[in-house]
Design a protein around this motif. Structure first.
Motif, PDB file in Angstrom:
ATOM      1  N   GLU A 199      -2.325   5.701   7.041  1.00 24.39           N
ATOM      2  CA  GLU A 199      -2.658   6.234   5.714  1.00 24.39           C
ATOM      3  C   GLU A 199      -2.939   5.096   4.730  1.00 24.39           C
ATOM      4  OE1 GLU A 199       0.383   8.895   4.362  1.00 24.39           O
ATOM      5  OE2 GLU A 199       0.187  10.200   6.104  1.00 24.39           O
ATOM      6  N   GLN A 200      -2.119   4.052   4.782  1.00 19.74           N
ATOM      7  CA  GLN A 200      -2.348   2.916   3.895  1.00 19.74           C
ATOM      8  C   GLN A 200      -3.684   2.243   4.214  1.00 19.74           C
ATOM      9  OE1 GLN A 200       1.180   0.560   4.511  1.00 19.74           O
ATOM     10  NE2 GLN A 200       2.287   1.539   2.823  1.00 19.74           N
ATOM     11  N   LYS A 246      -6.387   4.356   2.726  1.00 18.67           N
ATOM     12  CA  LYS A 246      -6.449   4.176   1.275  1.00 18.67           C
ATOM     13  C   LYS A 246      -7.139   2.864   0.919  1.00 18.67           C
ATOM     14  CE  LYS A 246      -2.411   6.922  -0.053  1.00 18.67           C
ATOM     15  NZ  LYS A 246      -1.063   6.878  -0.632  1.00 18.67           N
ATOM     16  N   GLU A 268     -10.822   3.251   1.457  1.00 24.34           N
ATOM     17  CA  GLU A 268     -11.415   4.050   0.388  1.00 24.34           C
ATOM     18  C   GLU A 268     -11.557   3.225  -0.893  1.00 24.34           C
ATOM     19  OE1 GLU A 268      -8.900   7.453   0.000  1.00 24.34           O
ATOM     20  OE2 GLU A 268      -9.575   8.356   1.883  1.00 24.34           O
TER      21      GLU A 268
END
Length: 178
Positions: A58-59, A62, A65
Motif C-alpha cells: 500500500e505504501q 501511494k 501515485e
C-alpha cells in the motif's frame, strides 16, 4: 563469592613485586562471568508477515501515485510555461512587425485624443464613484499627454536628423563639385 574469589594482601608492596612476574600474575587471575541470555526476538506469525507485506504494498502504491501526480503537475506547469512563452513570442513578433511597418511607412497610426469628460466637472457635483472615476481619468489624461509630448519630441528629433542628413548630403555634393 567474597571467600572464593577475593584475597587480601598483608604486605601490599611485596604482593605488587610478585605480580611483576607474568606467571604469578596469571596464577592470581580470576575470571567471573555472569549469566547472559540473548534477548528473544519475537518471531512473527505468517499473519503478521502478510499484514506487513500488505502495508508495504500500500505504501508503495501511494508513493507511485504521488510520483505520478508530481510528474503530471510538472508537465502541466511546463505546458503552461510553454504557452506563455509562445504568446509572448507571438506578441513580440506582432510588435516587431508593427514597428517595421511604422519604420518603413514613416507614419504611425492616427492617434485620436480620448475623451476625459469628468476631469472638468467639480467634485461637489459627483458622488464617490464619480470622484474615483475622475481620479482615474486624470491619471489617464496625464499619461496620454505625456505620450503625445514624447511622440512630438520624437517626431521633432526625426525631422532634425533628416534635415541634418540632407545638409550633409548637399555639402558632400557641393564639395564634390568644387
Amino acid at each position: 563469592m567474597l571467600h572464593n574469589f577475593c584475597e587480601f594482601a598483608t604486605d601490599y608492596p611485596s604482593t605488587l613485586r610478585s605480580l611483576k612476574i607474568p606467571a604469578n600474575m596469571r596464577a592470581s587471575e580470576r575470571i567471573v562471568q555472569f549469566p547472559f541470555a540473548l534477548p528473544v526476538v519475537g518471531e512473527k506469525t505468517e499473519e503478521e508477515l502478510a499484514r506487513i507485506a500488505e502495508k508495504r504494498k500500500e505504501q508503495g502504491k501511494k508513493l507511485q501515485e504521488m510520483a505520478a501526480k508530481n510528474r503530471m503537475d510538472k508537465l502541466m506547469q511546463k505546458e503552461t510555461d510553454l504557452q506563455y512563452l509562445l504568446n509572448l513570442k507571438e506578441g513580440r513578433s506582432e510588435n516587431l512587425k508593427r514597428t517595421r511597418k511604422k519604420d518603413v511607412d514613416g507614419t504611425d497610426e492616427p492617434v485620436e485624443e480620448p475623451t476625459f469628460n469628468l476631469v472638468d466637472v467639480p467634485d461637489a457635483e459627483l458622488d464617490d464613484e464619480g470622484i474615483e472615476e475622475k481620479k482615474k481619468q486624470k491619471l489617464m489624461k496625464a499619461g496620454w499627454e505625456a505620450r503625445a509630448r514624447a511622440r512630438r519630441e520624437k517626431e521633432k528629433e526625426r525631422e532634425e536628423k533628416e534635415a541634418g542628413e540632407q545638409r550633409d548630403e548637399e555639402e558632400g555634393e557641393n564639395n564634390f563639385e568644387e
